[in-house]
Write an enzyme that holds these catalytic residues in place. Structure first.
Site, PDB file in Angstrom:
ATOM      1  CG  HIS A 222      -1.761   1.169   1.430  1.00  0.00           C
ATOM      2  ND1 HIS A 222      -3.101   1.199   1.109  1.00  0.00           N
ATOM      3  CD2 HIS A 222      -1.474   2.406   1.932  1.00  0.00           C
ATOM      4  CE1 HIS A 222      -3.594   2.389   1.402  1.00  0.00           C
ATOM      5  NE2 HIS A 222      -2.630   3.140   1.909  1.00  0.00           N
ATOM      6  CD  GLU A 223       1.856   3.658   3.659  1.00  0.00           C
ATOM      7  OE1 GLU A 223       2.157   4.726   3.081  1.00  0.00           O
ATOM      8  OE2 GLU A 223       0.801   3.520   4.307  1.00  0.00           O
ATOM      9  CG  HIS A 226       0.252   6.072  -0.736  1.00  0.00           C
ATOM     10  ND1 HIS A 226      -0.879   6.532  -1.366  1.00  0.00           N
ATOM     11  CD2 HIS A 226      -0.162   5.629   0.491  1.00  0.00           C
ATOM     12  CE1 HIS A 226      -1.928   6.369  -0.578  1.00  0.00           C
ATOM     13  NE2 HIS A 226      -1.523   5.821   0.553  1.00  0.00           N
ATOM     14  CG  HIS A 232      -5.972   6.624   0.444  1.00  0.00           C
ATOM     15  ND1 HIS A 232      -5.626   7.620   1.330  1.00  0.00           N
ATOM     16  CD2 HIS A 232      -5.185   5.560   0.761  1.00  0.00           C
ATOM     17  CE1 HIS A 232      -4.676   7.170   2.148  1.00  0.00           C
ATOM     18  NE2 HIS A 232      -4.396   5.927   1.816  1.00  0.00           N
TER      19      HIS A 232
END
Length: 592
Positions: A222-223, A226, A232
């Protein structure tokens, strides 16, 4: 130390299966906060003050727009404890940054505030992932390093998450702990789970903070997403067509976390909204009390699909490949079932969950059990169930079914008997599940069913086909039984509702939605919700735009030394871009 990733058989097998938690820390590893590690900050103190200033104004503005309050009598210490428990599942929501884990640059924070002020009035042009300035060069390895704040085991898990991104995209990662200049990702443990969005536009290093509670493969993926440019999912400009934000249930200081992105800033490359994205908030994110929903899905059966942090969804991977890897394979294969040409292997298709084969023409075989397959339905009832039902199934078993009705028919599916699949009831989130994909595109994550009690829903397919997936990642249980049959494609829908207002005035930046309902007893085929791009005429006239000007730097030392800086200023000027990212201008219209 230099290291270029290659595909290790064991790592590939582990990463390709699912991004799950690994075992406890190795006993020989030193503590994560080892003495002597250089302490870092995600940004300078001066920049942090600027960002905090605009974030405070954003929250106040959101509170003014959505002043609803729910009064409850609850001990503040108990509320804090509830949030600490939540951090085990979604630790990235607990950070002090924008939306919990997004580290904004000062100019980004200012632009977000300006956008919120002028929402629906003036187009504020900004340079986020919609711009190439923040995209990495996919033709070169992305340099990464560790600053020494992670144990050897933690580093291995982080590299496994990078290896997963490597295996499913055209992106390559190269470790170089000695690099001291140029664009690179530096993994640190400085402030929870946090990252910038996209590449640093000035060619500098950027930190990805991963504290011990973040060392889970799904959270790391997830990070890293980014850092590669993902926002998101629930921040998409078109989110109101899929979910409803329950402003009255959001913590007073967190309402600014639910703002939507400007259509100009986000390039979704035609990939639809994804309830199953690893980038989606969970149902109760930032709630003022742990039993309140802050996000409700438009179709209620998707409620337990959102918020997972176990694995990248098929559309997460598809979007990353569309953004970075669309030119890798010179010719495209005739992939079926929503698949696309795999940029790692141009002679094969990358297939949605449940399908395999060179062109995604085959149903994925059962894993850990003999189950699944393609079933041709008739009007007589066919039953399917979890392995061994009514006995308990085992952890790790997987089954995939493709249910096919004859021409002129659709599939009707209904759960029967006892039902039990492991879930997080407090979070309204499936851990193990039965997933039903009944839309026209099997690339999209379906409705996930879990917890206890037989789901009462009678599900009908939009076409002649339906996919049913059984996935047991965490523990065994009773499982499920269901019946399916082909029913005539008979009966008409009620009339479509009027189109909603377009979310943007020009440039193909907006979208609109309409809905319809199927009367009880009718076997309606097709989708109940339709969305489309709208206002495709080119943008003209004046827009609020960012311009760089040379000026005096802020800060005492800069003033003392007479240092000059490049500063951003918002001015009204002729619109730079006639079309939103992903669209080009042809004969006065913006087309994809």
């Amino acid at each position: 130390m230099h290291k270029i990733f290659i595909i290790f058989g064991l790592l590939s097998l582990c990463a390709a299966h699912s991004l799950r938690d690994l075992s406890n820390k190795d006993e020989e590893d030193p503590p994560s906060s080892a003495p002597g590690v250089r302490k870092r900050r995600m940004m300078s103190e001066e920049d942090q003050k600027t960002v905090d200033y605009y974030m405070d104004k954003l929250n106040k503005l959101a509170d003014e727009k959505h002043p609803e309050e729910i009064e409850r009598h609850k001990n503040p210490e108990l509320v804090a404890w509830d949030r600490k428990r939540d951090s085990v599942l979604n630790p990235e929501e607990q950070g002090k940054f924008f939306q919990g884990d997004i580290v904004l640059y000062p100019e980004q924070a200012k632009a977000l505030y300006e956008q919120a002020l002028t929402e629906g009035k003036t187009r504020v042009k900004r340079k986020f992932i919609g711009s190439n300035l923040r995209r990495w060069d996919a033709s070169r390895p992305i340099i990464y390093a560790f600053d020494g704040s992670h144990t050897q085991r933690e580093q291995r898990i982080i590299e496994l998450a990078l290896e997963h991104w490597h295996n499913i995209t055209c992106l390559n990662f190269q470790r170089n702990d000695q690099a001291n200049s140029g664009n690179r990702i530096v993994f640190t443990d400085v402030d929870g789970c946090a990252s910038n969005v996209g590449r640093h536009p000035l060619g500098e290093e950027q930190l990805v903070s991963l504290a011990p509670e973040c060392i889970r493969l799904g959270v790391i993926a997830h990070e890293v997403a980014h850092a590669l440019g993902f926002w998101h999912e629930q921040s998409r400009p078109d989110r109101d067509q899929y979910v409803t934000v329950r402003w009255e249930n959001i913590d007073k200081d967190s309402k600014g976390q639910f703002l939507k992105e400007d259509p100009d800033d986000v390039d979704n490359a035609g990939v639809p909204y994804d309830y199953g994205s690893i980038m989606h908030y969970r149902s109760k994110a930032f709630s003022k009390f742990d039993d309140l929903y802050t996000i409700s899905t438009y179709v209620t059966d998707y409620q337990k699909t959102i918020g997972q942090r176990d694995q990248l969804s098929f559309n997460d991977i598809r979007l990353m490949n569309k953004i970075y890897c669309s030119a890798v394979c010179p010719s495209k294969l005739p992939c079926q079932r929503g698949g696309y040409t795999d940029p790692r292997r141009c002679d094969r298709c990358r297939c949605p969950d449940g399908f395999t084969g060179q062109y995604c023409e085959q149903v994925m075989p059962g894993y850990g059990a003999t189950c699944g397959g393609k079933i041709s339905l008739t009007r007589s009832t066919t039953r399917i169930s979890s392995p061994g039902y009514p006995r308990e199934f085992k952890e790790g078993q997987e089954c995939s079914w493709l249910l096919v009705a004859p021409p002129g028919h659709i599939v009707e599916f209904q759960f029967i008997g006892e039902f039990e699949m492991y879930c997080k009831i407090r979070h309204s989130l499936c851990m193990d599940y039965v997933e039903v994909r009944n839309s026209t595109d099997f690339a999209n994550t379906g409705m996930r069913y879990c917890c206890y009690g037989t789901p009462p829903t009678r599900i009908r397919s939009a076409t002649t086909d339906m996919v049913v997936l059984f996935r047991s990642f965490y523990r065994g249980g009773k499982g499920f039984e269901a019946r399916a049959r082909a029913v005539p494609e008979a009966g008409n829908w009620n009339s479509w509702s009027p189109w909603t207002a377009c979310s943007a005035t020009c440039g193909a930046c907006g979208s609109r939605m309409r809905t319809r309902t199927c009367p009880p007893g009718n076997a309606c085929s097709g989708e109940p919700v339709e969305t489309q791009i709208c206002n495709t005429q080119a943008c003209t006239g004046m827009c609020a735009q960012k311009r760089e000007e040379e000026g005096q730097c802020g800060g005492f030392l800069s003033l003392l030394r007479g240092v000059r800086c490049r500063q951003e200023k918002t001015v009204m000027a002729p619109c730079e871009n006639a079309c939103c990212p992903g669209f080009t201008l042809q004969r006065g219209r913006c087309v994809r």
